[in-house]
Design a protein around this motif. Structure first.
Motif, PDB file in Angstrom:
ATOM      1  N   PHE A 250       0.791  -1.226   0.000  1.00 48.40           N
ATOM      2  CA  PHE A 250       0.000   0.000   0.000  1.00 48.40           C
ATOM      3  C   PHE A 250       0.822   1.275   0.000  1.00 48.40           C
ATOM      4  CE2 PHE A 250      -3.235  -2.981   1.316  1.00 48.40           C
ATOM      5  CZ  PHE A 250      -4.277  -2.604   0.490  1.00 48.40           C
ATOM      6  N   ALA A 306      -1.191  -2.376   5.579  1.00 46.86           N
ATOM      7  CA  ALA A 306      -2.375  -2.959   4.942  1.00 46.86           C
ATOM      8  C   ALA A 306      -3.639  -2.506   5.659  1.00 46.86           C
ATOM      9  CB  ALA A 306      -2.287  -4.479   4.950  1.00 46.86           C
ATOM     10  N   LEU A 307      -3.585  -2.494   6.980  1.00 47.12           N
ATOM     11  CA  LEU A 307      -4.777  -2.110   7.739  1.00 47.12           C
ATOM     12  C   LEU A 307      -5.134  -0.643   7.497  1.00 47.12           C
ATOM     13  CD1 LEU A 307      -4.458  -3.865  11.205  1.00 47.12           C
ATOM     14  CD2 LEU A 307      -6.193  -4.206   9.450  1.00 47.12           C
ATOM     15  N   ALA A 310      -5.962  -0.228   3.254  1.00 43.94           N
ATOM     16  CA  ALA A 310      -7.210  -0.721   2.667  1.00 43.94           C
ATOM     17  C   ALA A 310      -8.333   0.317   2.752  1.00 43.94           C
ATOM     18  CB  ALA A 310      -7.619  -2.029   3.323  1.00 43.94           C
ATOM     19  N   LEU A 313      -7.714   3.090   0.322  1.00 46.84           N
ATOM     20  CA  LEU A 313      -8.049   2.705  -1.037  1.00 46.84           C
ATOM     21  C   LEU A 313      -9.553   2.843  -1.270  1.00 46.84           C
ATOM     22  CD1 LEU A 313      -7.167   1.529  -3.717  1.00 46.84           C
ATOM     23  CD2 LEU A 313      -7.327  -0.743  -2.745  1.00 46.84           C
ATOM     24  N   LEU A 314     -10.330   2.415  -0.252  1.00 48.65           N
ATOM     25  CA  LEU A 314     -11.794   2.540  -0.355  1.00 48.65           C
ATOM     26  C   LEU A 314     -12.186   4.000  -0.562  1.00 48.65           C
ATOM     27  CD1 LEU A 314     -13.859   0.392   2.161  1.00 48.65           C
ATOM     28  CD2 LEU A 314     -14.069   0.577  -0.302  1.00 48.65           C
ATOM     29  N   MET A 317     -11.368   5.204  -3.970  1.00 49.70           N
ATOM     30  CA  MET A 317     -12.295   4.715  -4.983  1.00 49.70           C
ATOM     31  C   MET A 317     -13.601   5.488  -4.927  1.00 49.70           C
ATOM     32  SD  MET A 317     -11.659   0.635  -5.274  1.00 49.70           S
ATOM     33  CE  MET A 317     -12.791   0.300  -3.995  1.00 49.70           C
ATOM     34  N   GLN A 318     -14.026   5.829  -3.704  1.00 45.99           N
ATOM     35  CA  GLN A 318     -15.303   6.530  -3.586  1.00 45.99           C
ATOM     36  C   GLN A 318     -15.193   7.974  -4.037  1.00 45.99           C
ATOM     37  OE1 GLN A 318     -17.247   5.862   0.076  1.00 45.99           O
ATOM     38  NE2 GLN A 318     -17.386   3.702  -0.435  1.00 45.99           N
TER      39      GLN A 318
END
Lengths: 328, 273, 361
Positions: A250, A306-307, A310, A313-314, A317-318
């Motif tokens: 990430f 990663a925690l 993630a 990333l959400l 994307m939104q």
């Protein structure tokens, strides 16, 4: 820029100072520059335990950040990143196999093996996903490929003659800096030369590639060759990181996005160096958190990234960085 | 086609002061329309005029922001959606087909509104499917996967799905896009036959004005969500409308074979915008 | 082998889909039964078919046979078949409703959620020296809950005012999957013990599964059957796109939620006893589709059979294959350290995955 450099100095000092025992900034500086009046144990802690880890973390973060920036522009895909398209996982599988089975490889060759495996997975995925398709498609294919390679990593490590415990699994699955010492730094250092080279040389071709294949070709850039070279360069930046610390995730994906958003520019000549610094800051911060948060347990730094990555990333994307869908 | 029950007296569709569009993006403010049973209506208008949005609102694919759409005199929003599907079929503009699905399997889905989730297909359902396939001349392609068909065959397969629904109202959203001129005529000819032989009411969005004038008995011109002209093609397709609505200078003449008006656009009128 | 057969069948357009379907089901069923028989025969002690039948009938020549066949191999074979069928049919539902060939329980986070649930239960019960029997029901229950919760989470996160949509569902699934597996790793690292059993959960394994596990799995499967029967026709309509679904009188959002529920129950049930087996949920439906096409009525039945065959075969290999067979590697493995079946499916899955994507472009 100023904020960022202050931040990086601060993070470096913090990660050198905090831990057991926590030292004052003065003591850290003293230990570093060998001034008198510093206990030997402190000097040892700072210079031989924490300093290599900090250098390794900064190096890893810098190379990952730059690699992500190069990859995203080369593939013209905002979701590209070595960890998402399987390059990191492939490289890690190679290193894990060599380490777990104690195959007769000289240590120096580890980054080379990682590079080869990373290039193979990278080429594989590019042969599967055309650049013109939806960026989401590459994310899906990469996620599936990564899951599969990770199953193989677990299989390789559990089957190895002397299974070294969970921590080694996590080094190869998510990445960890806990094994980084001066030896590892020496291993990765020569490769780090690639970082300034890429930052200096890649910016201009990347900017041209972003205009689209036809325009770039019209401007006299051999698109296929340039793209291949740049992609190889981005893998080259990742390979040594994976060899010493595993596939930290990430950072490469997120750093360029943060930079583009904060500086409101997508000029690769600016994004590249700043993304490298941002990556270094992020890795160091995450690693310091990894060491301290659940003390005395140490949680691999890749898990933290990663925690945290993630949800980022959400959000990305939104926010619609990916709106390339046909309108209804 | 077999109507479900005679509902004489009501227009097929009645649009009562509907605001159509999406939340935050109103396309049409106070639209009122009435579509007579057995008619062929073409919605025309420039890109972005809202004609597709209006059609989707008629088809309940988009909920009206205010006002109501009545199907055979009943509020479409209050009818069970499966009952609506037995009276009205729509051919959407974009289709999604899973790989390897055959034409027969696709067309059979058109019986869903009559069969529901749990009942098996009956003989009458099979007949309806076969009839739809016959009308669209797809007999020889029944077992072919839909994604291997050519553009014209593809559109015919989807048309067959809508026909298998056996409704007396058919909505078509730009059915001739991506088709060559032969297939365009084929499809519109089929629509005319359905209208003539089976008394199917047709509402379609068409890009091609000459097609609209030839295959519809009523044209509705839409600009920025409002109806700017409504009537038989001879009254709607005029140089004045072409200027106002599409921004082109054009001459209109009579098609010597069909008698329908046809237009030949010459130049665009520079707009102030 | 099946793929080759499928290719041959596909070239011949003469066979009607219906006939092809019947033949496929018959051949697959025979193959499955034969494989399961082989499964029960093969092991540390090799049994002849007649011995197996005697043992199954309850008249073994030696009591040991009865135990080996009825208590060890048979439940494991049944479990492999059932779990494989459930995972694979779940994939068929997901691929059609999300309209994406890459959809599978493991790409949308259901598998990861179930694994997290199982690992959580394992970690929490380590301290208490609870009886193994309790664990055999507690862990699957926790896994089931985890899988269902993950499915709900993905759906909830991708829900907007206008409802959900397939692309958003699958992307949210990918991200949630990543976060959930990171959370699992967290737990594993913090617990720091019993890693062997946990790792077998992560990759998926059928070793040490008993009738207890089967007793858990069968009710889930039985519950899933009416769900599947009710959602197959709905899914069939939904795979034609939302607009067509609404046009055909389906409330698309409700239908999607229904089909997803079926898929989640199937997958969570399977993962709760066999762990996070990779690629079965993606591979099974694809092979089935080349045989019988995309009509869900046929696809689900066929996917279930294909999935069962794959998992029984893979576990048969995992049980018998030993690393000592590779002469060049000449490494000493601990006795009994077998490859978990999940690693096998991954090994088979990798080339298949590549082939699949190449074929599409």
């Amino acid at each position: 820029m100023i904020v960022l450099s202050c931040l990086s100095v601060g993070v470096v000092l913090c990660s050198l100072a905090w831990g057991t025992p926590t030292l004052s900034v003065g003591k850290v500086v003293g230990a570093l520059f060998g001034s008198a009046g510093v206990e030997d144990s402190h000097r040892f802690i700072v210079r031989d335990l924490r300093l290599p880890r900090v250098i390794g973390g900064a190096l890893a973060g810098g190379m990952l950040g730059a690699s992500g920036a190069v990859m995203q522009d080369t593939l013209r895909n905002p979701l590209a990143g070595p960890e998402l398209i399987g390059v990191s996982a492939g490289a890690s599988l190679a290193v894990a196999t060599i380490v777990a089975f104690r195959l007769p490889f000289p240590g120096v060759a580890l980054p080379i093996a990682a590079l080869a495996a990373g290039l193979i997975t990278g080429t594989l995925i590019l042969s599967l996903v055309s650049l013109k398709t939806n960026p989401m498609h590459m994310l899906l294919v990469g996620a599936a490929l990564t899951a599969l390679i990770n199953a193989l990593v677990i299989a390789a490590i559990t089957l190895a003659p002397n299974f070294g415990g969970v921590s080694i699994i996590y080094r190869f699955l998510v990445g960890s800096l806990s094994d980084v010492q001066w030896d590892e730094i020496r291993l990765a250092a020569p490769w780090a030369i690639g970082l300034p080279l890429v930052i200096l040389l890649a910016g201009r071709p990347l900017n041209i590639l972003k205009l689209g294949d036809e325009v770039a070709e019209g401007l006299g850039v051999g698109v296929r060759r340039t793209r291949a070279v740049l992609f190889a360069a981005s893998v080259l930046l990742v390979a040594p990181v994976v060899a010493i610390a595993g596939p930290i995730g990430f950072i490469a994906l997120v750093s360029p996005h943060i930079v583009r958003r904060l500086l409101r520019t997508s000029d690769a000549r600016v994004v590249l160096p700043v993304a490298a610094v941002t990556g270094a800051v992020l890795v160091l911060a995450a690693d310091t958190a990894a060491r301290l948060a659940l003390h005395p347990h140490e949680v691999a730094v890749g898990l933290w990234t990663a925690l945290l990555g993630a949800p980022t990333l959400l959000v990305l994307m939104q926010r619609g960085i990916l709106r390339r869908r046909p309108s209804a | 086609m077999t109507g479900t029950e005679p509902t004489v007296g009501h227009p097929s569709i009645w649009v009562d002061r509907v605001a159509a569009g999406y939340r935050g993006h109103e396309v049409s403010r106070r639209l009122s329309l009435s579509i007579e049973r057995g008619s062929r209506t073409a919605l025309v208008g420039p890109n972005g005029s809202g004609k597709s949005t209006i059609l989707k609102t008629l088809a309940r694919l988009i909920k009206p922001l205010s006002g109501s759409v009545y199907l055979n005199g009943k509020d479409i929003g209050r009818l069970p959606t499966r009952e609506v599907a037995r009276r009205m079929a729509i051919l959407p503009q974009v289709h999604e087909v899973p790989p390897e699905l055959t034409v027969l399997e696709l067309v059979s889905q058109g019986r869903f509104p009559h069969v529901g989730a749990l009942r098996m297909l009956r003989h009458t359902d099979d007949e309806a499917v076969q009839e739809a396939i016959r009308l669209t001349r797809l007999e020889h392609l029944m077992d072919r996967p839909v994604d291997t068909l050519s553009g014209g065959e593809h559109q015919r397969a989807w048309m067959a799905l809508a026909l298998a629904q056996q409704t007396d109202l058919l909505l078509l959203d730009e059915p001739t896009t991506f088709l060559d001129v032969g297939h365009q005529l084929d499809l519109l000819g089929l629509v005319s036959r359905l209208n003539r032989d089976h008394r199917v009411t047709v509402v379609m969005v068409l890009h091609d004005l000459n097609h609209a004038a030839r295959f519809a008995d009523r044209m509705i011109a839409v600009l920025e969500g409002d109806v700017v002209a409504d009537g038989p093609p001879t009254e709607v397709l005029t140089p004045g409308l072409l200027r106002e609505c599409f921004g082109v200078e054009a001459s209109v003449m009579e098609d010597p074979q069909t008698g329908a008006p046809m237009c030949i656009p010459h130049t665009t009128i520079p707009s102030d915008r | 082998m099946t793929a080759v057969a499928a290719g041959l069948v596909r070239r011949k357009p003469a066979a009607s889909p219906n006939l092809r379907y019947r033949w496929s089901v018959a051949v697959l069923a025979v193959l499955l039964v034969a494989l399961m028989l082989l499964y029960v025969m093969v092991g540390p002690v090799l049994f002849a078919p007649d011995l197996v039948i005697k043992a199954l009938a309850g008249q073994p020549e030696e009591p040991l046979h009865r135990i080996a066949v009825r208590e060890v191999r048979l439940p494991r074979a049944l479990m492999a078949a059932l779990a494989g069928a459930m995972l694979s049919s779940s994939g068929a539902f997901l691929q059609s409703v999300l309209r994406n060939p890459l959809a599978a329980p493991a790409t949308v986070g259901i598998t990861q959620g179930a694994v997290l649930g199982a690992v959580l239960a394992l970690v929490l019960t380590f301290g208490s020296e609870g009886a193994l029997n309790d664990l055999n029901t507690l862990v699957p229950l926790a896994a089931m809950a985890g899988g269902l919760a993950a499915g709900g989470l993905v759906y909830g996160l991708s829900y907007r005012r206008a409802g959900s949509d397939p692309l958003r569902l699958i992307l949210t699934g990918v991200v949630v999957a990543a976060a959930l597996s990171a959370a699992t790793s967290f737990l594993v690292l913090l617990s720091g013990s019993h890693t062997d059993s946990i790792i077998r959960w992560l990759v998926g394994s059928l070793s040490t599964r008993t009738w207890d596990h089967l007793r858990f799995l069968v009710p889930v499967a039985v519950l899933a059957v009416p769900l599947a029967v009710a959602t197959i026709p709905v899914g069939n309509v939904l795979q034609l796109g939302d607009a067509t679904a609404v046009n055909l009188g389906l409330r698309a959002e409700l239908a999607r939620a229904g089909v997803l529920t079926t898929a989640v129950v199937l997958a969570a049930g399977a993962v709760s006893v066999v762990g996070g087996i990779a690629f079965l949920g993606m591979m099974g439906p694809h092979l089935a589709r080349t045989l019988v096409g995309s009509d869900l009525r046929r696809l689900v039945v066929c996917s279930a059979l294909v999935g069962a065959i794959i998992l029984v075969a893979a576990d048969l290999m995992a049980r018998t294959f030993s690393l000592d067979w590779i002469p060049l590697l000449s490494i000493e493995t601990e006795s009994g350290s077998r490859i978990p079946v999940g690693a096998f499916t991954a090994l088979v899955g990798a080339p298949f995955f590549v082939y699949l994507l190449r074929a599409r472009t």
